[in-house]
Design a protein around this motif. Structure first.
Motif, short mmCIF file in Angstrom:
data_model
loop_
_atom_site.label_atom_id
_atom_site.label_comp_id
_atom_site.label_asym_id
_atom_site.label_seq_id
_atom_site.Cartn_x
_atom_site.Cartn_y
_atom_site.Cartn_z
N ASP A 177 1.76 -8.39 10.44
CA ASP A 177 2.99 -8.70 9.72
C ASP A 177 3.31 -7.67 8.66
N GLY A 178 2.78 -6.47 8.79
CA GLY A 178 3.00 -5.43 7.80
C GLY A 178 1.78 -5.24 6.92
N THR A 196 0.76 -7.42 -6.47
CA THR A 196 0.64 -7.43 -5.00
C THR A 196 2.02 -7.57 -4.38
N ILE A 197 2.24 -6.82 -3.32
CA ILE A 197 3.47 -6.91 -2.54
C ILE A 197 3.08 -7.09 -1.08
N GLU A 198 3.66 -8.09 -0.43
CA GLU A 198 3.36 -8.38 0.97
C GLU A 198 4.51 -7.94 1.87
N GLY A 199 4.20 -7.77 3.15
CA GLY A 199 5.22 -7.42 4.12
C GLY A 199 5.77 -6.02 3.97
N VAL A 200 4.97 -5.10 3.48
CA VAL A 200 5.42 -3.71 3.30
C VAL A 200 5.33 -2.98 4.64
N GLY A 203 4.30 2.44 7.18
CA GLY A 203 4.54 3.83 6.83
C GLY A 203 4.85 4.06 5.37
N GLU A 204 5.20 2.99 4.63
CA GLU A 204 5.53 3.12 3.21
C GLU A 204 4.47 2.51 2.31
N ALA A 205 3.35 2.05 2.88
CA ALA A 205 2.36 1.33 2.09
C ALA A 205 1.71 2.21 1.02
N ILE A 206 1.30 3.41 1.40
CA ILE A 206 0.62 4.28 0.43
C ILE A 206 1.58 4.67 -0.70
N GLY A 207 2.80 5.00 -0.35
CA GLY A 207 3.77 5.31 -1.40
C GLY A 207 4.04 4.13 -2.30
N LYS A 208 3.98 2.90 -1.76
CA LYS A 208 4.19 1.71 -2.57
C LYS A 208 3.05 1.51 -3.57
N VAL A 209 1.83 1.91 -3.19
CA VAL A 209 0.70 1.82 -4.14
C VAL A 209 0.97 2.71 -5.35
#
Length: 380
Positions: A177-178, A196-200, A203-209
Motif C-alpha cells: 500500500d505504499g 510518520t506519514i503513511e501511503g507515500v 519513489g518519493e519515500a526517501i525524499g519525504k524522509v
C-alpha cells in the motif's frame, strides 16, 4: 541453547529472527525460516473442514481450492468491532495474529529444542494503546503473557543503530500500500517516533524522509542514518546521510526485534538495565495480566446545600412585596362582588320577560232593563 525471538507481522507476510546466547554473550540475529520457499511466510490463516487452523504458506496454498476459508489482512483489522467470520466461526482479528505468533514460536522451538526466553512482536507505528492492549491480551491468552510490543520503525532502527546521544534517524517501510516514512529521535528514553506519514509513493519515500527531517529542524546530512525495510526498491544515486539496507530488507524489522529481545537481559552496573531496554519499554503499553471487571456504580453521597439569604428588595419593589397579601385579598373581594351583581341583574331581567300585564277593569255598567233608549252605549 537459550535464545530470543523477534517477529514482524506485516499485512501480507510474516518474518522472524532469532538471537542465540553463547558463552561470550548474544550472537548476531539470524532469520528463522517460516515460508515454504523462503524465510518470509504469508500472513494467512486457513480453517479446514475439521476445524484446524493452517498458517503461513500452507494456508495460502490451501486457500487456492477453498478461498472462502482463507483469512488474510486480519492484522490490520485489530481493534475493529466486527470479528472475522469464516465457516460460521467468529475470530477476533487479534486472536488470528496470536495464531501466527504461536506458529513462529513452534518453528523456533523445533529448531532450538526449547521455547525462546523472550519474544518481541512488532506492530504498525500508528497503533494506539487500545489496539496494542487487544493484541497483548490475545497473546496472553495464547500463552505469551510476557511478549513485548514494539513499533516497527523502532525495531528497524535497532537493526543498525543504537539510541546513543541526541540524534535523529529515518525509516522507510515499503509495502503493498505504499511506503510508511518515519523519523525518530534518540534521547534518554531511547528511540521515539517524531513524525510518520503513511501511503507515500515508493519513489518519493526517501525524499519525504529528508522533508520531515527539515521540518523538525534537522538537516538531511545531519541524520544518523536512513534505514530501508520491507520490499524496498533500488535507491538511485547517493544520499546525504548513511543508508542502511540489507540484501533482504524484508527481514530488517524482525532482525531489529531480535536485537531488542536480546538486549533485555544485558546486565548493567548496579543491576540497572541498558538504555536500549529503556527505549523499548517506553514504547510498550504496561502489562495487564487480567482485566478487572467493572464494579457497580457507588451510591452518590448526600449533598449538603448551605442556605444563603437573598438580598432584600428596596423602593417600590419592597413595598409591593410587603403588600402582596392585602392586594390579593382585595382582588378576591372585588371579584366576588362583581359576580354577585351580575347574577342579580340577570335574574331581574329574566323575571320581567316572563310576566304578562293583567287586563284593565271597565268602569262602565251594563244597561239596565227598561224602556229602550236611543243611545247604543251603556250608562257610565
Amino acid at each position: 541453547m537459550p535464545y530470543v525471538l523477534g517477529i514482524d507481522i506485516a499485512s501480507t507476510r510474516t518474518t522472524a529472527a532469532t538471537c542465540a546466547h553463547s558463552g561470550d554473550g548474544w550472537g548476531t540475529p539470524e532469520p528463522l525460516w517460516l515460508g515454504a520457499r523462503g524465510p518470509a511466510a504469508a500472513s494467512a490463516v486457513f480453517l479446514d473442514d475439521d476445524g484446524y487452523l493452517l498458517t503461513g504458506d500452507a494456508a495460502a496454498e490451501a486457500g487456492l481450492s477453498a478461498p472462502a476459508r482463507l483469512l488474510t489482512g486480519f492484522h490490520d483489522r485489530v481493534g475493529d468491532d466486527v470479528p472475522v467470520i469464516v465457516g460460521g466461526e467468529r475470530f477476533p482479528a487479534e486472536s488470528l495474529s496470536a495464531v501466527l505468533v504461536d506458529a513462529a514460536v513452534d518453528q523456533a522451538a523445533e529448531r532450538f529444542g526449547e521455547k525462546p526466553q523472550h519474544i518481541v512482536l512488532t506492530h504498525p507505528v500508528g497503533w494506539g494503546s487500545f489496539r496494542r492492549d487487544l493484541l497483548r491480551r490475545a497473546l496472553a491468552e495464547a500463552g505469551f503473557p510476557r511478549a513485548a510490543l514494539v513499533a516497527a520503525p523502532i525495531a528497524a532502527l535497532h537493526a543498525y543503530l543504537a539510541p546513543q546521544g541526541d540524534v535523529t534517524a529515518g525509516v522507510c517501510e515499503f509495502g503493498p500500500d505504499g511506503a510508511v516514512v518515519t523519523i525518530a529521535t534518540a534521547g534518554i528514553n531511547g528511540w521515539q517516533p517524531v513524525k510518520t506519514i503513511e501511503g507515500v509513493d515508493p519513489g518519493e519515500a526517501i525524499g519525504k524522509v529528508f522533508e520531515l527531517a527539515h521540518g523538525a529542524g534537522v538537516q538531511p546530512q545531519a541524520l544518523a542514518g536512513l534505514v530501508l525495510a520491507g520490499e524496498a526498491p533500488p535507491v538511485p544515486g547517493r544520499t546525504p546521510c548513511a543508508l542502511f539496507a540489507s540484501s533482504d530488507p524484508v527481514l530488517t524489522v524482525a532482525t531489529g526485534a531480535a536485537n531488542i529481545a536480546a538486549r533485555r537481559d544485558l546486565p548493567q552496573p548496579a543491576g540497572a538495565r541498558s538504555n536500549a531496554v529503556a527505549t523499548v519499554e517506553t514504547t510498550l503499553l504496561p502489562r495487564v495480566d487480567a482485566v478487572p471487571e467493572l464494579t457497580e456504580r457507588p451510591e452518590r453521597p448526600p449533598v449538603d446545600i448551605t442556605p444563603f439569604p437573598l438580598p432584600e428588595r428596596t423602593g417600590a419593589a419592597k413595598l409591593l412585596s410587603r403588600r402582596k397579601p392585602l392586594v390579593a385579598a382585595a382582588a378576591v373581594v372585588v371579584l366576588a362582588a362583581t359576580t354577585l351583581l351580575l347574577t342579580l341583574t340577570t335574574r331581574e331581567a329574566t323575571a320581567d320577560k316572563g310576566q304578562q300585564a293583567p287586563p284593565a277593569s271597565s268602569t262602565c255598567a251594563p244597561a239596565t232593563p227598561g224602556p229602550a233608549t236611543t243611545s247604543p252605549e251603556g250608562r257610565c
